[in-house]
Structures are given as structure tokens and as C-alpha cells.
Write a protein that holds these residues in place. Sequence first.
Motif, mmCIF file in Angstrom:
data_model
loop_
_atom_site.group_PDB
_atom_site.id
_atom_site.type_symbol
_atom_site.label_atom_id
_atom_site.label_comp_id
_atom_site.label_asym_id
_atom_site.label_seq_id
_atom_site.Cartn_x
_atom_site.Cartn_y
_atom_site.Cartn_z
ATOM 1 N N GLU A 355 38.031 90.361 -0.566
ATOM 2 C CA GLU A 355 38.321 90.717 0.825
ATOM 3 C C GLU A 355 37.082 91.214 1.563
ATOM 4 N N GLU A 356 36.303 92.062 0.936
ATOM 5 C CA GLU A 356 35.114 92.581 1.615
ATOM 6 C C GLU A 356 34.149 91.448 1.966
ATOM 7 N N ARG A 359 35.659 89.360 4.850
ATOM 8 C CA ARG A 359 35.576 90.006 6.160
ATOM 9 C C ARG A 359 34.138 89.991 6.695
ATOM 10 N N ARG A 360 33.170 90.113 5.820
ATOM 11 C CA ARG A 360 31.769 90.054 6.266
ATOM 12 C C ARG A 360 31.447 88.671 6.825
#
Length: 602
Positions: A355-356, A359-360
Amino acid sequence: MEAPEGRETERMAKSAAQSAAETLTYFLRQKDFYLPHVDRCVMPLRNELKALLKDVDGMRGYNESVQLIEVANNIKNVIDSFIFKIAEQRGATSAGLMSYQSTFNSGIKDIPAIEDLGKKIFDLKRRLDEILSNRSQYGIHNIQARGEASTSSNQSQIQREKRAPIVAEAEVFSFEDETRTLVERLIPGDMRRVVISITGIRGTSKTTLAKEVYHHVRKSFGVRFWVNAPQEYLVRDILLACIISICRWRGSMESDSEEDLRRKLSWYLERMRYLVVIDGIWSREAWDGLVTAFPDCENGSRVLLTTHNEEVAKYADTQSTPHKLHILNENESWTLFCKKALLENPSPACLPNLEELGRRMVAKCGGLPLAITVLGGVLSRKEKSVYKWEKVLRSVEWWLHQSEEDAILGILALSYDDLPYYLKPCSLYFGAFLEHSEICVDELIRICIAEGFVQRRGEKEMEDVAEDYVEELISRSMIQVAERKSNGMVKKCWIHDQLRDLAISKAESERFLYVYGNKAPTSSIMADRLAMTSGDISNCISLNSSTAHLRSLLDFSYEGDLRRKLALNTLGGSFKFLRVLHLESGTPLRVPDEIGDLICLR
């Protein structure tokens, strides 16, 4: 990190090698002409090219890639020159479209020509051997030994891609509220002719929304048609396109002035409740040249425009508020990305480690649906692992660093760079078609097969393999579905204007394709393919020395039908190696006998 330009050259080398291998295969299939020494010199070269293609993914040497492109192009030139020479000597150039086949059906007995072919093939094979002898320097190891494993790996990848569900842009990004709002503005209410504009920056999916709206309301109008208005078009081109959309042919309008066309279109539309969609109007002046052709008969007629120029939208109808598409917010962007990138399970909860990273990457898309869907298309083909997603993120950051003026170009460039080599030429070919035009997939498939872009997969029909290519490009959001057949196969497709712009840029830099508009070429055309979007074909034919090498000629212009007929009479001399010839016309076009001079035409 290696620059994507190096990988681009590698992919083009593989595409060129594949095309050359297909040319040799096609040549060898003409069974009636077989002579043992021809077979012995051609087949080893074909087999060596095919072996190279199985294990060339490791190639990272720019110079070797360029050399391979040169050898592959020379192979095609040698074969085509041989065919043309034999046919010319036998008088087959007057035999019509089947002259290529007839050249072989009666056998080839020109020993000097065969010996010359053998010598040239031998020289090319020796040159290819020199390139392959350096394989340890640029990542190719033990081709013959690893060929079987490589083939198995490729087949596994193909099967995985076939199982991946196809999710189109309209499915991952809901225009439900936007569509409802526009439908309500188009159907009831004001009886005057109303102009409604969809506006927004490039990449906000104006055309996608317009297509959704058009599909919902078209049956409510007696006359309805869609025309594209790319900036390379003249107003006269758009007027002609409108008339052809209504009448299906344009009669004798070759000498009609722009004002004559406006009057004719206005006459056709009077007393009818019509809906006209003009996709991509670019300036006030262009609108001024069109508006009087759309009469206001106070019967509820409508004109729907798309434009990235908000001033044009306001100017087209001062009483009608433009419908402005905004960029997506963070939550909308993330939802869209998850639906596209995580096909099997669109919930990111199952992939907390990703997820991180996701999102980036999404943050770098700037809320533009096109960039998000294309990026999601890239990731949908990757393993759901931190390593793979980090690799994509690094590539995104590299491209954005190179393209700071327009962030979306970096994302789109990444999508092209990520394509497997066999899709690269097919994707570049979309640059030849008109902006926002609906492309007949059956026709596209025939072109790609004729060009030698489609690889054989066992006993599978070439048309079925080409359909797989189309579906894969759709799943990557490189192209969009315009219409499907009753059996679910794609009937028509289209490409976003920014992806088309990128395809043209890449194709011209690689001398793959030259797109000709209203301005005549200032120098020789070096590309293997020529697409005409506007203007007169005779301007290009006049550059005989620079077009004799062309493999494909596609003319989408509405100009010069009479001159085009005359120009076709010179085709044999101007384009003797032509494999693909595509001519669009608003009137029936008699095919001249001289078409038979195109010995290589497929």
C-alpha cells in the motif's frame, strides 16, 4: 539504473529481428519454388534469428542492438529485392494482386539471381554470427541450450496474461454521476440548439465521458454522428467528415469550397433533430468555421464538444455552462488505482506491504485518470511483491525526472517501456491512425500480420494470436474498447491522444513511422512506414527517392481523391516494396491495374 532509451533500442532490435524472421518464413512457405541451395542458405538464417528471439531479453548493449536492427532490415530488403527482380524479369508485374504468388507457382529458374541471393544471405548470416559471438558481452548466453526453457517460460507468461481479467477504463472509473448530469442537459428542456462543452486538462478522460454520454442519448435524436477534430485537421476536413457521417459518401465534392460544404451540411441538418459530437475542438477560429453549418431550427438539436481550452468552451455557447472535469482527489485516485492494478482482489487490505508503495506511485499521477489507469495496467501484469513494485516506482521516478514539464508523459513512457517486445511495433502503429478515431480491429489485425509483427504460437491461427495482442494492450490501458462483437471480441478500439502523441514521437525517433499532416516534408522520409492524416498524397509521391523503400502507406486524408487516382498509377515505381496499402475515400475508388506492380503487397 539503466536508461530506458537503451531498453527501447533493445526492444526495437527484437521487433526488427522478429519481422525479418517472419519475412524469411513467408518466403520459405512458397513451396513451389524450392531449390535445395536456396533452402540451405535461407533456412539457417531464419532459424538463427528465431533462436536469438527466444533468449534476447538479456541484451543490454546499445551498439549490438543497433547492429541487429541494421541486419534485420537488410534481410527484408534483400528478400523483397529478389522477389521484385524475379517478378520484373518474368513480367509478373502486370499479373495483378496475385503476382507475388504467381512468381513462385511456376518455379524460379533464374540461376544468377538465386546465386546473388545466396551470396547476400551468406554475408548477412556471417554478420549476424559476429553479433552473436559477442553475446557474453551483452547478456546472451548459450542460446541453443536455453531455448527450450525460454520457450516454456514465454508460454507460461502468455497463459498468465490470458487468464488476467480485462478491466477497461469505463469499468474502473465510474462516470455515472457525470453521465447523468450531461444526459439531463442534452435530452429535455430548451428547444434552441444548445452547445454543451466538456472541458478539462489533458488526461482527465473527456473523450471517455463523451462516449458514455453519446451511447446513452443517441437514440433520442433522428440524426446523430461523432466527428474527431484533431489539430492537424483543417476545418474543411471536419466539414467533410460530418457530411460523410450522414451520407456515408460525399458525392462530387472534390472541388467544393469550405463555404459550399458549410451550406451543404446545413441543408442536410435542417428540419432534423440532430446530435453532433465534435471531439477535440482546439480554437475559437475552428469553431467559427463550423458553427454556421449547424442550423438552429428550435427543435431541440444539440452539439456536444470536448476541448482542453476552457475559453473555447465558453465562447461556443455563452448561455451554456461548460461541464468541467476535475482531477481526482486522493481517495478517488487510490480507488481507481486499486481496481486497475489489483485485478484478482481489488482490496489493498490483502497486500499491506504494497500500500505505501502504491500510494507513492499514485501521488505522482497528479489525479489524472489516464495516468492512474495506465500505471495500474503496468502493475496488473507484475507479481504482487515489494521487489517488483519498488522496481516500478524507481522507473516512475526516473521518467518523471526526465519529463518534469509534463508528469503524465513519464507515466505513459513507462507503460511503453514495460511492453514485451512483440507488442512494441503493434503499439507504435496506433500513431498512424487519426486522433480519437475508432479503429476496426479486424483491419488492424490484418495489417499487423502483413507487417510480420505477429509471432506464431504453435498451431494457433495468426488472427487469434493478434487478438490476444489487442486484448493485452487493452488490459494495460494502452488502448480502449469502443465496441465489442456479440461474441465478446473487440470490434473497434481507440487510443488516447496523449498515448498517440507518444507513439508518434517514439515511432519517428526510431524511423518506424512518419506521420504526415498538412505540412509537406522538408526532407527525405527515412521511416519504413508513412501515414497521411491530411493533405495530398502526391506531395509525398513527388519525393520518389525518399519513398521507394516504404513498407506501408496509410492514407486517412479527405483530400485529393482525383489526384490520388492519378498518383496510384505511379505506385509501382514509387513504392515497389510496399506490403500494406490503406486508402480511405468518401467516394468509390477504382483500383488501377498498376496495383499489380506492387509485388510485395500482402
